[in-house]
Scaffold this active site. Structure first.
Site, mmCIF file in Angstrom:
data_model
loop_
_atom_site.group_PDB
_atom_site.id
_atom_site.type_symbol
_atom_site.label_atom_id
_atom_site.label_comp_id
_atom_site.label_asym_id
_atom_site.label_seq_id
_atom_site.Cartn_x
_atom_site.Cartn_y
_atom_site.Cartn_z
ATOM 1 C CB SER A 124 -0.955 0.003 1.179
ATOM 2 O OG SER A 124 -1.998 -0.883 0.908
ATOM 3 C CE1 TYR A 217 -5.321 2.282 3.795
ATOM 4 C CE2 TYR A 217 -5.985 0.226 2.823
ATOM 5 C CZ TYR A 217 -5.070 1.237 2.937
ATOM 6 O OH TYR A 217 -3.915 1.200 2.213
ATOM 7 C CB SER A 218 -12.205 0.840 0.697
ATOM 8 O OG SER A 218 -12.597 0.108 -0.456
ATOM 9 C CG ASN A 219 -6.913 -2.271 -0.748
ATOM 10 O OD1 ASN A 219 -5.972 -1.567 -0.455
ATOM 11 N ND2 ASN A 219 -7.180 -3.376 -0.076
ATOM 12 N N GLY A 362 2.903 -0.784 4.050
ATOM 13 C CA GLY A 362 2.305 -1.721 3.121
ATOM 14 C C GLY A 362 2.422 -3.159 3.564
#
Length: 407
Positions: A124, A217-219, A362
């Protein structure tokens, strides 16, 4: 992604989560970043295809013949007490002096040493690179932070409680869109995923909340940000990151893997996965990283990440107005830990010695990275060669970063 392995894109520590099987079953355990980074986990079938390795003794590698300093001791602890196959760090002090550290074994099958400043999958941390590109386009007046997603991707974002006409670019970058996290729902196939497939996976599920009313949090947010970059520029996201960030500040060991590129190009420690506490470690170094894309696909080194975050804070990548927007934060403790805050692809975290570090972090199957930079020129990047699923291990990794930045 937070289902610890599957959410790899989250935030290495608490961000990427996922909800599937706790093993490597979430193709998304890739990674994000910081405290809890949501990690992406490889599909369940991946674990059975990964090669099993026998363990060898973990021999700490001191940075100097005069004896280990505090950073080296912290790395040794990560290997000896937390069971990491390897740990490596790159540290820059406020005078610009850089030191590299390693501990453990780079390849359990051969017993080879950990390459100093070796390449790893940075998960990330990729999000910060993408946010920089978007904000550069904002500075060029080609993108507007408070424009809705439909302005750039008309009709693409629709679902249960989801409407691209009600979600802004700013909300994507700051995780306040309410979009569900695709990496929580990826299947078990180990294969190439297109960005549109990742988005379609997310849109099969209802929104988590109305845009702008909460933070999660969302990719998926960064998949959309990457698609906006491609639509506005007419170029692949990888090309824009390379041109606007990597080449601009001279990152020599950072790249966005091309489709089908499952390996790591330069010297690197192998990455490992363990399905359960008593299971053998499996080598998962080579894998298709496309499930991460704009949320977690980059490969880099500790020194390159230090250069990137230092250049960002110094204003070498963004004009003052856009850097100020990036550093405008909201609480993000649920994912990144006590008093952590999230800006536009950038996380602030208080240091025990005072002040803030700015970075991301990440998590990607086989690797976990943490680090950050300070306004007075310090920077530190630390990586271990196993995706972390235990909160205590994450705290120890973050403590190592704090040790490096406060020494």
């Amino acid at each position: 992604m937070r289902a610890r392995t599957r959410q790899g894109l989250r935030s290495s520590t608490r961000q990427c989560g996922g909800k599937r099987r706790r093993a490597v079953s979430a193709a998304a355990a890739v990674a994000i970043g910081v405290m809890t980074l949501g990690a992406l986990a490889p599909p369940a079938s991946f674990a059975s295809s990964a090669s099993s390795v026998s363990s060898v003794s973990f021999a700490p590698d001191s940075v100097t013949s005069l004896g280990p300093d505090a950073v080296q001791r912290a790395l040794n602890t990560l290997v000896r007490d937390d069971g990491m196959p390897a740990a490596l760090a790159s540290v820059k002090d406020r005078n610009g002096r850089t030191r590299s550290y390693t501990a453990g074994v780079g390849d359990l099958a051969t017993g080879s040493k950990v390459p100093r400043d070796g390449q790893v999958r940075i998960g990330s941390n990729t999000k910060t690179f993408v946010a920089v590109v978007v904000l550069q386009l904002v500075a060029e007046r080609r993108v507007h932070l408070d424009a809705d997603v439909d302005t750039y991707l008309p009709g693409l974002v629709r679902g249960d409680g989801i409407d691209g006409r009600r979600i802004t670019v700013r909300q994507l970058l700051q995780h306040t869109s309410g979009l569900p996290n695709y990496s929580d729902y990826l299947g078990d196939d180990v294969r190439y995923y297109t960005p549109r497939e990742l988005l379609a996976t997310a849109l099969q599920h209802p929104a988590d909340f109305d845009p702008g009313t909460s933070w999660k949090y969302s990719n998926t947010n960064y998949v959309l940000a990457g698609l906006i970059v491609q639509k506005v520029t007419g170029h692949p996201l990888a090309k824009e990151i390379d041109r606007r960030v990597i080449k601009r500040i001279g990152l020599r060991h950072t790249y966005f893997p091309a489709p089908g590129d499952a390996g790591i190009r330069e010297p690197h420690p192998h990455g490992y996965y363990r399905e359960s506490a008593d299971a053998p470690l499996r080598d998962i170094t080579e894998t298709d990283p496309s499930w991460g894309w704009a949320a977690g696909q980059l490969i880099s080194t500790g020194s390159d990440l230090n250069r990137f975050f230092s250049a960002l804070l110094a204003g070498r990548l963004l004009p003052p107005a856009q850097l100020a927007q990036m550093r405008s934060t909201v609480p993000a403790e649920a994912t990144f830990g006590p008093r952590a805050r999230y800006g536009l692809g950038l996380v602030s975290r208080p240091l025990p010695c005072g002040g803030l570090s700015w970075g991301h972090g990440g998590s990607f199957p086989g690797y976990e990275t943490r680090g950050g930079a300070t306004d007075d020129g310090r920077a530190a990047g630390v990586a271990v060669t196993m995706q972390l699923t235990d909160e205590a291990d994450r705290r120890n990794l973050e403590h190592t970063v704090d040790t490096a930045l406060c020494r």
